[in-house]
Scaffold this motif. Sequence first.
Motif, PDB file in Angstrom:
ATOM      1  N   CYS A 464      31.917  29.950  32.250  1.00  0.00           N
ATOM      2  CA  CYS A 464      31.364  31.289  32.491  1.00  0.00           C
ATOM      3  C   CYS A 464      31.087  31.529  33.967  1.00  0.00           C
ATOM      4  CB  CYS A 464      30.137  31.554  31.617  1.00  0.00           C
ATOM      5  SG  CYS A 464      28.594  30.882  32.217  1.00  0.00           S
ATOM      6  N   ILE A 465      31.229  32.771  34.359  1.00  0.00           N
ATOM      7  CA  ILE A 465      31.144  33.141  35.770  1.00  0.00           C
ATOM      8  C   ILE A 465      29.753  32.898  36.374  1.00  0.00           C
ATOM      9  CG2 ILE A 465      31.355  35.075  37.396  1.00  0.00           C
ATOM     10  CD1 ILE A 465      33.511  36.185  35.454  1.00  0.00           C
TER      11      ILE A 465
ATOM     12  N   LEU B  32      35.775  41.952  30.941  1.00  0.00           N
ATOM     13  CA  LEU B  32      36.911  41.396  31.687  1.00  0.00           C
ATOM     14  C   LEU B  32      37.668  40.335  30.895  1.00  0.00           C
ATOM     15  CD1 LEU B  32      35.437  41.036  35.284  1.00  0.00           C
ATOM     16  CD2 LEU B  32      37.489  42.324  34.678  1.00  0.00           C
ATOM     17  N   CYS B  33      36.971  39.678  29.958  1.00  0.00           N
ATOM     18  CA  CYS B  33      37.646  38.554  29.286  1.00  0.00           C
ATOM     19  C   CYS B  33      37.907  38.841  27.815  1.00  0.00           C
ATOM     20  CB  CYS B  33      36.831  37.267  29.435  1.00  0.00           C
ATOM     21  SG  CYS B  33      35.332  37.203  28.458  1.00  0.00           S
ATOM     22  N   CYS B  44      33.142  35.927  30.754  1.00  0.00           N
ATOM     23  CA  CYS B  44      32.926  36.706  31.984  1.00  0.00           C
ATOM     24  C   CYS B  44      31.491  37.213  32.103  1.00  0.00           C
ATOM     25  CB  CYS B  44      33.914  37.862  32.099  1.00  0.00           C
ATOM     26  SG  CYS B  44      33.537  39.298  31.075  1.00  0.00           S
ATOM     27  N   LEU B  91      32.343  37.526  41.544  1.00  0.00           N
ATOM     28  CA  LEU B  91      33.772  37.575  41.218  1.00  0.00           C
ATOM     29  C   LEU B  91      34.602  38.101  42.375  1.00  0.00           C
ATOM     30  CD1 LEU B  91      34.475  38.783  37.597  1.00  0.00           C
ATOM     31  CD2 LEU B  91      35.170  36.670  38.720  1.00  0.00           C
ATOM     32  N   CYS B 126      39.386  34.106  33.238  1.00  0.00           N
ATOM     33  CA  CYS B 126      38.870  34.838  32.079  1.00  0.00           C
ATOM     34  C   CYS B 126      39.268  34.149  30.784  1.00  0.00           C
ATOM     35  CB  CYS B 126      39.363  36.283  32.085  1.00  0.00           C
ATOM     36  SG  CYS B 126      41.152  36.417  31.889  1.00  0.00           S
TER      37      CYS B 126
END
Lengths: 608, 246
Positions: A464-465, B32-33, B44, B91, B126
Amino acid sequence: MSDLISAEKKKILVCCGTGCVANGSIKVYEEFIRHLSGLSDAAAVEAVVKSTGCNGLCERGPIVKIQPDDISYFKVRIEDVPEIIEKSVLDTKVVDRLLYHDNTTGKSFRSHKDTDFYKGQYKIALRNIGEIDPGNIDDYIVRGGYSALKKALFQLSPEEIIGIIKKSGLRGRGGAGFPTGMKWEECKNSEGSPKYVICNGDEGDPGAFMDRSIMEGDPNSIIEGMTVCAHAVGAEEGYIYIRDEYGLALKNMSAAIREAEKHGFLGEDILGSGMIFRINIVRGGGAFVCGESTALMASIEGKVGEPRAKYIHSTKKGLWGKPTVLNNVETWANIPEIINKGWEWFNSIGAEHGKGTKVFSLVGKVKNTGLVEVPLGTTLRELIMNIGGGIIGDRKFKAVQTGGPSGGCIPEKHLDLEVDFHSLESVGSMMGSGGMIVMDDRTCMVEVAKYYIKFLSEESCGKCIPCREGLRQMLNVLQGITRGEGKESDINLLLELGEMMKEASLCALGKTAPNPVITTIRYFMDEYLEHILNKNCPAGVCKPLTMFEIDEDLCRGCGICKKSCPADAIRGQLKAPHSIDVSRCIRCGSCIDICSFKAIHTARGAEK
Amino acid sequence: MRIIIDGRNCEAEPGEYILAVAKRNGIDIPTLCSSDALPGIGSCRICVVELIERNKTRVVASCIYPITHEAEVITNSQRIIGIRKTIMKLLLSRAPENEHLSNFAKRYGLWPSELLNAQEEECILCGLCTRACEELGANAISTVGRGTDKKVSTPYDEPSAVCIGCGSCAAVCPTKVIKAEEVNGTRKIWGKTFELLRCKRCGKHYAPREYIDFMEKKLGEKSEADYCSSCRKVMQAEKFRDIYRI
């Protein structure tokens, strides 16, 4: 040595936990065997040598105990073996120099149980470790082993077992602290079959070795705990996930499973009850994140070790989408004792927000490094200053980091905190699996935060980001600060990233990852500002921001700093004040650490 | 069952994801994912929303949060927008040149005030490609490694023995980082080159033999593999026209 040991025989228990093995205990063990077999008189037959699991006080290993006389020897070397046999095995005398000597008073103790390190401890999960040979199932049985399983199978219903665990107040020892009985109940009531029982032995926190010691030193208690649970929830298959670096744990667990099967405690028709339960061992590949329960299950399934959201509990959809109970090694080791002694007993130990005991691995700048088990509610001060014996070199305590790499750093003002699940969270840290790293005034808190963030940025699963990119940027900012490139706005950026990660990360690793940063900012803001504004590292750790000075008034000219300096940067005649040649100094800090007169200190940034 | 999203009453099936219910009711949550065709993984975190149940508020990923009882959802509070902005900041710092990302940030008003230490990445991890490969292809690619070095690749970065060159990964990639290069009747992807079959009707190159074989094996029947998908459609239409004599 498979026969049961009669009470008259003398037992020589040689600690062969990882710490003691590193200090040469295997050789000591072999020496005892060699010497005893060489003795021709009848007395030799009356003694038996056993290699045991970890006794906890690794700092003073190898540890040898003589039973039933209750004599404990520390830092035993091969050369000491003949004397120990002569005085304590063939006779009832003690070898005074090998006893535990108190750090400050110098007083010696015949039994380890009377020392500060052991006195404050209460052993439930570690009850057998150091007392039995982990490779000998009879040793475990003699100490009440598998009686809980018998009780669970023939005297209690699954509902009653779950009731006992629920009422005991036991919460998971692996990190999140979820009530164990409730977990079992959810799994039992979940539709779907088969059901699985898993033991999480993927201990990965730097400096932590609680689970390792239990797997190495008392593997049967884990097997028994898991089998009791399997009976309660209706599972026939279990897994123990052990990180592959734990070679001895893997060996001892595997051997214990085979022995338990032979004795009818595992496998088909357990103890004639008709119950089936098999345990498989899965070796973990060394990814820290695989200690997260859902990542661990993915790893067992052969998938990439990434956590999934826990919106649906593993007790409903766990391993291969089936109802699963996953508990940590220490949790499992508690189960047989609770079944045997009753929930009332367990519930009477501990604090309001945490019943029973917790094993901590007490490491860092503390005199007695080792493994300790104390009732929950014990204060940090008791743990560090009494059991741990205080700070090495009697330096000043600065902080203690609890709960593994994503725990927080707790400052001196909270030393009287009574440790339980709730209290640690209230000061920004967590219980985690029980890591406890003590830091002194020579520790730079920005550097500490950087260390943990670096560890986590390498060990995050990267899915995860918030966690992956948040850690990347946090590390970048912290590296800047420790290099002297920090900006005032960095503090707010770190806090912004930290808050977002706490809220938005997918799993507990990401949600707790900012703890080291947030707590060091909260409790040691001055130190951050000193780095950023004055380009000075007060602890003398960040090399570009450090300079050491010798105080001429305090320096006695003993010359020890000069000897310890690897860069030949210290000048001065014996018995006259010394000085540091700034151009040669590599800022390693050897001099400041070795000076007995506290004559060396870090210089302010302005003076550099 | 009923849930309230941004003050609006919405009907939801038990177990349905918040994002799906919101979408059906015309409430736009940025993602986004996520893809309707592939299982959600919640990587995301852009689609986070506030979930209020039993007087407690928490932040959940709407793409994978299943609704099991009545609850209230807020998709655009200050708290949520703050989280999304910080995520976008991260991002865009990872992939500053990425057009898809910048358009996305502008469209949702998530353009950050500053960029951080910039990386020169294009992939935003993603995970759509790996999921597409798992569901439609042959499981030839996956995420590799962990932490900040994580990436998408084939095992050992070598041309995959199992890749069928279907191109699902490239088709689904939102940032168009995965490229299927087609020249002279070949398709090159993940370091492996595939001969493309030629359509017997229009003569166009259309799919690798490996892909057709894989699909036939999966479906357990012969496909009309001699023709490209557009010709097959035309031929189907012609067949119907003949049957019904239109």
